[in-house]
Design a protein around this motif. Structure first.
Motif, mmCIF file in Angstrom:
data_model
loop_
_atom_site.group_PDB
_atom_site.id
_atom_site.type_symbol
_atom_site.label_atom_id
_atom_site.label_comp_id
_atom_site.label_asym_id
_atom_site.label_seq_id
_atom_site.Cartn_x
_atom_site.Cartn_y
_atom_site.Cartn_z
ATOM 1 N N ARG A 1 2.078 -54.927 11.218
ATOM 2 C CA ARG A 1 1.068 -54.428 10.182
ATOM 3 C C ARG A 1 -0.352 -54.312 10.696
ATOM 4 N NH1 ARG A 1 1.915 -58.954 7.051
ATOM 5 N NH2 ARG A 1 3.360 -58.108 6.015
ATOM 6 N N PHE A 2 -0.743 -55.144 11.790
ATOM 7 C CA PHE A 2 -1.885 -54.733 12.147
ATOM 8 C C PHE A 2 -2.032 -53.405 12.883
ATOM 9 C CE2 PHE A 2 -4.610 -54.934 16.187
ATOM 10 C CZ PHE A 2 -5.712 -55.284 15.699
ATOM 11 N N TRP A 3 -0.958 -52.981 13.672
ATOM 12 C CA TRP A 3 -0.808 -51.722 14.410
ATOM 13 C C TRP A 3 -0.443 -50.655 13.445
ATOM 14 C CZ3 TRP A 3 -3.010 -50.173 18.685
ATOM 15 C CH2 TRP A 3 -3.664 -51.020 19.734
ATOM 16 N N ASN A 4 -1.296 -50.412 12.457
ATOM 17 C CA ASN A 4 -0.953 -49.178 11.385
ATOM 18 C C ASN A 4 -1.283 -47.831 12.129
ATOM 19 O OD1 ASN A 4 -3.882 -48.952 11.765
ATOM 20 N ND2 ASN A 4 -4.392 -50.068 10.056
ATOM 21 N N GLY A 5 -1.212 -47.017 11.239
ATOM 22 C CA GLY A 5 -1.071 -45.469 11.649
ATOM 23 C C GLY A 5 -2.310 -45.260 12.212
ATOM 24 N N SER A 6 -3.425 -45.687 11.636
ATOM 25 C CA SER A 6 -4.930 -45.413 12.182
ATOM 26 C C SER A 6 -5.041 -45.908 13.619
ATOM 27 C CB SER A 6 -5.956 -45.977 11.325
ATOM 28 O OG SER A 6 -7.342 -45.937 11.837
ATOM 29 N N ARG A 7 -4.771 -47.249 14.045
ATOM 30 C CA ARG A 7 -4.845 -47.788 15.180
ATOM 31 C C ARG A 7 -4.081 -47.185 16.212
ATOM 32 N NH1 ARG A 7 -5.976 -52.818 12.254
ATOM 33 N NH2 ARG A 7 -7.855 -53.608 12.866
ATOM 34 N N LYS A 8 -2.663 -46.769 15.834
ATOM 35 C CA LYS A 8 -1.921 -46.025 16.725
ATOM 36 C C LYS A 8 -2.278 -44.879 17.165
ATOM 37 C CE LYS A 8 2.507 -48.244 15.284
ATOM 38 N NZ LYS A 8 3.982 -48.037 14.769
ATOM 39 N N ALA A 9 -3.140 -44.102 16.177
ATOM 40 C CA ALA A 9 -3.430 -42.708 16.461
ATOM 41 C C ALA A 9 -4.580 -42.891 17.361
ATOM 42 C CB ALA A 9 -3.832 -41.917 14.909
ATOM 43 N N LYS A 10 -5.597 -43.800 17.352
ATOM 44 C CA LYS A 10 -6.584 -43.776 17.955
ATOM 45 C C LYS A 10 -6.158 -44.362 19.450
ATOM 46 C CE LYS A 10 -9.953 -45.297 14.611
ATOM 47 N NZ LYS A 10 -10.897 -46.468 14.158
#
Length: 347
Positions: A186-195
């Motif tokens: 949940r923490f590693w959402n799409g936004s963090r993965k993309a960054k």
């Protein structure tokens, strides 16, 4: 006339018996039976507890344990114990108490942060839920669980994102690790993965670098700048030269067990370890500690600049001075070393 007297007597006896029985039922079921002064008392029922164990916890909290026993048997609670954390409010009657400890399992707020090993994390969590530290550590190090979810023993600490979570007290070790895996995803959402992808690091590498950044500075305001220094070094193939990784490597050696390294020396830089970032280029194989969320996001959103160096600020303890050139960095470092010498910190 005689028969009428007998009937009246029988009716009277029946009424007295009914009244007595009614009063007994009232005292057993509905009369307040708590013996403590606080607003609420809590009991913790283990998964292996029997009614005898529950009774021992309740005994000092109740005025009359025998009447509680009578109702517990009547309501078949004695053979249907439910593990968990339960509240008993001042003024409750036996019926309310049984209903509470049978069906009102209360969650707890479980929290952890800044643990530098799975062993310490297991101990921290075990102090908050039923599962003991050995069971938790075994679950955390379970090779099948780690392999199935893309971790190994070096990266496993990164699975546990420091925060407060709601758990039932009687959570097992396996349920704890499974829940933490869900929280990690949940923490590693799409936004963090993309960054992470945009800066060229895997999730494990982000966590490893964040652990270094967090050990360098607990100040969220300068963590992105420190992360930027390390990203600049990675970009040009320069060793990270991170002092916290040397301490981590040293603490793995017998001669440093039970010691506190306050000053990194040349002898530490000679340690042959994949965590020696003076000796080996690139990120270490895993985390050196549990990074705060602020440090993780600092890596993902690192500050773009031209600094390649930083040294602790002797005038603002907890903060750092940044430099673009080695000569400026050496001047900053000398100033801090002078401060350490004045404090008598030699190692």
């Amino acid at each position: 006339m005689y028969i009428k007297k007998i009937l009246l007597t029988l009716v009277f006896i029946g009424l007295v018996a009914a009244a007595f029985f009614g009063y007994y039922v009232y005292t057993v079921m509905f009369k307040p039976n708590t013996a403590f002064n606080n607003e609420t008392a809590y009991i913790y029922i283990k998964s292996t507890d029997t009614y005898t164990d529950v009774r021992e916890q309740l005994k000092p909290l109740l005025k009359n344990i025998d009447k509680f026993d009578a109702l517990a048997k009547r309501k078949k609670y004695v053979n249907h114990i439910k593990a968990g954390r339960y509240a008993i409010k001042n003024g409750m009657n036996n019926n309310d108490i049984i209903n509470s400890i049978r069906s009102a399992n209360l969650p707890i707020k479980l929290s952890f942060n800044n643990q530098d090993s799975l062993e310490k994390l297991a101990g921290r969590v075990a102090a908050q839920i039923e599962a003991d530290s050995i069971a938790l550590l075994n679950a955390m190090k379970n090779k099948d669980f780690l392999a199935e979810n893309g971790f190994n023993e070096s990266t496993a600490l990164g699975l546990y994102i420091p925060n407060s979570y709601e758990f039932f007290w009687n959570t097992s070790a396996e349920k704890f690790t499974n829940r933490m895996l869900k929280e990690y995803n949940r923490f590693w959402n799409g936004s963090r993965k993309a960054k992470a992808k945009a800066i060229g690091l895997s999730q494990d590498e982000v966590m490893a670098l964040a652990s270094i950044v967090y050990e360098e500075s607990k100040q969220p305001s300068e963590q992105p700048r420190i992360a930027g220094v390390y990203m600049n070094r990675i970009r040009i193939g320069m060793p990270l030269q991170a002092d916290p990784t040397l301490k981590f490597a040293a603490y793995k050696l017998p001669q440093y067990q039970g010691t506190i390294i306050k000053r990194v020396l040349n002898v530490h830089k000679a340690i042959d370890s994949p965590y020696n970032t003076y000796k080996y280029v690139g990120l270490p194989p895993g985390l050196i500690a549990m990074p705060d969320i602020s440090a993780i996001d600092a890596v993902l959103n690192f500050e773009t600049h031209k600094y390649l160096y930083f040294a602790a600020d002797a005038k603002r303890i907890g903060y750092h001075k940044f430099a673009k050139t080695l000569s400026q960095h050496n001047a900053n470092a000398r100033e801090y070393h002078k401060y350490l010498n004045a404090q008598g910190i030699m190692r």
